[in-house]
Design an enzyme around this catalytic site. Sequence first.
Site, PDB file in Angstrom:
ATOM      1  N   CYS A 108       0.815  -1.229   0.000  1.00  0.00           N
ATOM      2  CA  CYS A 108       0.000   0.000   0.000  1.00  0.00           C
ATOM      3  C   CYS A 108       0.841   1.268   0.000  1.00  0.00           C
ATOM      4  CB  CYS A 108      -0.948  -0.011   1.186  1.00  0.00           C
ATOM      5  SG  CYS A 108      -1.969  -1.471   1.195  1.00  0.00           S
ATOM      6  N   HIS A 242      -3.197   7.251   3.238  1.00  0.00           N
ATOM      7  CA  HIS A 242      -3.698   5.964   2.747  1.00  0.00           C
ATOM      8  C   HIS A 242      -5.074   5.712   3.377  1.00  0.00           C
ATOM      9  CE1 HIS A 242      -4.176   1.914   1.626  1.00  0.00           C
ATOM     10  NE2 HIS A 242      -3.645   1.335   2.696  1.00  0.00           N
ATOM     11  N   ASN A 272     -10.508   0.405   1.004  1.00  0.00           N
ATOM     12  CA  ASN A 272      -9.048   0.451   0.913  1.00  0.00           C
ATOM     13  C   ASN A 272      -8.620  -0.044  -0.469  1.00  0.00           C
ATOM     14  OD1 ASN A 272      -6.316  -0.099   1.035  1.00  0.00           O
ATOM     15  ND2 ASN A 272      -6.383  -1.099   3.034  1.00  0.00           N
TER      16      ASN A 272
HETATM   17  N1  ACO Z   1     -18.544  -7.893  10.685  1.00  0.00           N
HETATM   18  C1  ACO Z   1     -18.901  -8.184  11.937  1.00  0.00           C
HETATM   19  N2  ACO Z   1     -18.033  -8.580  12.869  1.00  0.00           N
HETATM   20  C2  ACO Z   1     -16.748  -8.683  12.522  1.00  0.00           C
HETATM   21  C3  ACO Z   1     -16.296  -8.388  11.212  1.00  0.00           C
HETATM   22  C4  ACO Z   1     -17.263  -7.990  10.272  1.00  0.00           C
HETATM   23  N3  ACO Z   1     -16.942  -7.668   8.993  1.00  0.00           N
HETATM   24  N4  ACO Z   1     -14.966  -8.574  11.167  1.00  0.00           N
HETATM   25  C5  ACO Z   1     -14.578  -8.965  12.388  1.00  0.00           C
HETATM   26  N5  ACO Z   1     -15.653  -9.037  13.216  1.00  0.00           N
HETATM   27  C6  ACO Z   1     -15.699  -9.403  14.614  1.00  0.00           C
HETATM   28  C7  ACO Z   1     -14.510 -10.245  15.064  1.00  0.00           C
HETATM   29  O1  ACO Z   1     -14.775 -11.615  14.771  1.00  0.00           O
HETATM   30  C8  ACO Z   1     -14.501  -9.983  16.532  1.00  0.00           C
HETATM   31  O2  ACO Z   1     -15.473 -10.753  17.157  1.00  0.00           O
HETATM   32  P1  ACO Z   1     -15.192 -11.413  18.618  1.00  0.00           P
HETATM   33  O3  ACO Z   1     -14.993 -10.227  19.535  1.00  0.00           O
HETATM   34  O4  ACO Z   1     -16.441 -12.184  18.856  1.00  0.00           O
HETATM   35  O5  ACO Z   1     -13.954 -12.233  18.455  1.00  0.00           O
HETATM   36  C9  ACO Z   1     -14.943  -8.527  16.656  1.00  0.00           C
HETATM   37  O6  ACO Z   1     -15.597  -8.216  15.395  1.00  0.00           O
HETATM   38  C10 ACO Z   1     -13.823  -7.551  16.866  1.00  0.00           C
HETATM   39  O7  ACO Z   1     -12.805  -7.813  15.946  1.00  0.00           O
HETATM   40  P2  ACO Z   1     -11.473  -6.994  15.920  1.00  0.00           P
HETATM   41  O8  ACO Z   1     -10.547  -7.547  14.869  1.00  0.00           O
HETATM   42  O9  ACO Z   1     -10.939  -6.827  17.299  1.00  0.00           O
HETATM   43  O10 ACO Z   1     -12.023  -5.562  15.451  1.00  0.00           O
HETATM   44  P3  ACO Z   1     -11.255  -4.213  15.321  1.00  0.00           P
HETATM   45  O11 ACO Z   1     -11.939  -3.161  16.075  1.00  0.00           O
HETATM   46  O12 ACO Z   1      -9.762  -4.378  15.512  1.00  0.00           O
HETATM   47  O13 ACO Z   1     -11.483  -3.857  13.787  1.00  0.00           O
HETATM   48  C11 ACO Z   1     -10.357  -3.943  11.682  1.00  0.00           C
HETATM   49  C12 ACO Z   1     -11.028  -4.739  12.777  1.00  0.00           C
HETATM   50  C13 ACO Z   1     -11.378  -3.045  11.013  1.00  0.00           C
HETATM   51  C14 ACO Z   1      -9.793  -4.911  10.637  1.00  0.00           C
HETATM   52  C15 ACO Z   1      -9.230  -3.077  12.271  1.00  0.00           C
HETATM   53  O14 ACO Z   1      -8.403  -3.854  13.084  1.00  0.00           O
HETATM   54  C16 ACO Z   1      -8.388  -2.430  11.214  1.00  0.00           C
HETATM   55  O15 ACO Z   1      -8.838  -1.585  10.468  1.00  0.00           O
HETATM   56  N6  ACO Z   1      -7.116  -2.781  11.151  1.00  0.00           N
HETATM   57  C17 ACO Z   1      -6.220  -2.222  10.142  1.00  0.00           C
HETATM   58  C18 ACO Z   1      -6.527  -2.823   8.834  1.00  0.00           C
HETATM   59  C19 ACO Z   1      -5.738  -2.188   7.735  1.00  0.00           C
HETATM   60  O16 ACO Z   1      -5.385  -1.024   7.774  1.00  0.00           O
HETATM   61  N7  ACO Z   1      -5.445  -2.989   6.740  1.00  0.00           N
HETATM   62  C20 ACO Z   1      -4.761  -2.585   5.597  1.00  0.00           C
HETATM   63  C21 ACO Z   1      -3.329  -2.313   5.873  1.00  0.00           C
HETATM   64  S1  ACO Z   1      -2.225  -2.506   4.611  1.00  0.00           S
HETATM   65  C22 ACO Z   1      -3.043  -2.669   3.273  1.00  0.00           C
HETATM   66  O17 ACO Z   1      -3.696  -1.730   2.904  1.00  0.00           O
HETATM   67  C23 ACO Z   1      -3.024  -3.999   2.541  1.00  0.00           C
END
Ligand code: ACO
Length: 317
Positions: A108, A242, A272
Amino acid sequence: MKIIGTGRANPAVVVTNSMLEQFLDTSDEWIRERTGMAERRVISSEKLEDLAAEASLKAIEDAGLTPADIDYIICSNVVNEYATPGLSCIVQGIIGATCACIDVNAACSGFIYALDMADDRLKSGKAKNILVLAAEEPSRMVDWKDRSVCVLFGDGAGAVVVTEGEGMIGSRLTTVSKTDCLHYFRTLEPTPYITKEEEGKPMYMNGREVFKTAVLSSSRDIKTLLDAAGLKPEDIKYYVLHQANMRIIEAICNHLGLDMSHFPHNVDRYGNTSSASVPILLDELNREGKLQKGDKLVFSAFGAGFTTGACIIEWTK
Ligand code: ACO
């Protein structure tokens, strides 16, 4: 280096959160709250090279040039249908340019790595007008049954044309080899000498780990660049970050002690789009007339590797 033209192209199909609800255990509320995304554009009948060519031609036209004036093409890309030739070579043929071409894969952060390479090539006098392009289809890397990853991504292409000038105030690139938190495996052809079973695996991402690393590394890159340039956070008109997650953008805004008016975003509409997200957002700002000559802009991105890239640009157009 200075930027003299911008362009973008996005796929036609709009996938809303409620469309995802139909085949995933997810909700519009969860996706909006955790990511800020409402919809994303996803490739269907288009080819990535055609989107890349469309974005490129728009940038070349905006620069007041023709493809014949381009003497180098650098394309940031992680995945497309061809492992070889490079996407830049395919785009060169479609747009009718004749110059040398190279692809870069810094995930990215790739667009900022490509801009930095273009700056060096201009400084060396080896090129005059460079097309810097980012084209990505992360929708083809994710498991569409994995709700924690597939909801986050969209496809698209963004491009700029750069030429000699005084627009690059500073840049910073970093890489820390860290494959455990974000990676994607492709299958390769079998050979008589490989005994292990070839197995492709969709993108794996440890979202929490990426989130923390992204906020800390982007904030650090931006502060380092501002200090080196003798600038304060408020001297920057727009932070073109980004577009990975609205909460990451807000966290970086808080780290810098600014309000969100400095942080344009379109993650709600495109998701993204990997390295294409910065040039797509830049093109929106340019075409909406939001950029004035003399404005200072920061670009900053992070991605698999773990790579980060950031730069300060003066808008000279
Ligand atoms: N819908 C509903 N529930 C979901 C979903 C979904 N789409 N995805 C995950 N959950 C659930 C999980 O299973 C978890 O459930 P549990 O508590 O029962 O185990 C709960 O939601 C919380 O999950 P977390 O992973 O802790 O959620 P978080 O608040 O961290 O958000 C996210 C997840 C959005 C992926 C966040 O961590 C994030 O944005 N991280 C960075 C991602 C990123 O920037 N990626 C790209 C980087 S590099 C590139 O661009 C390739």
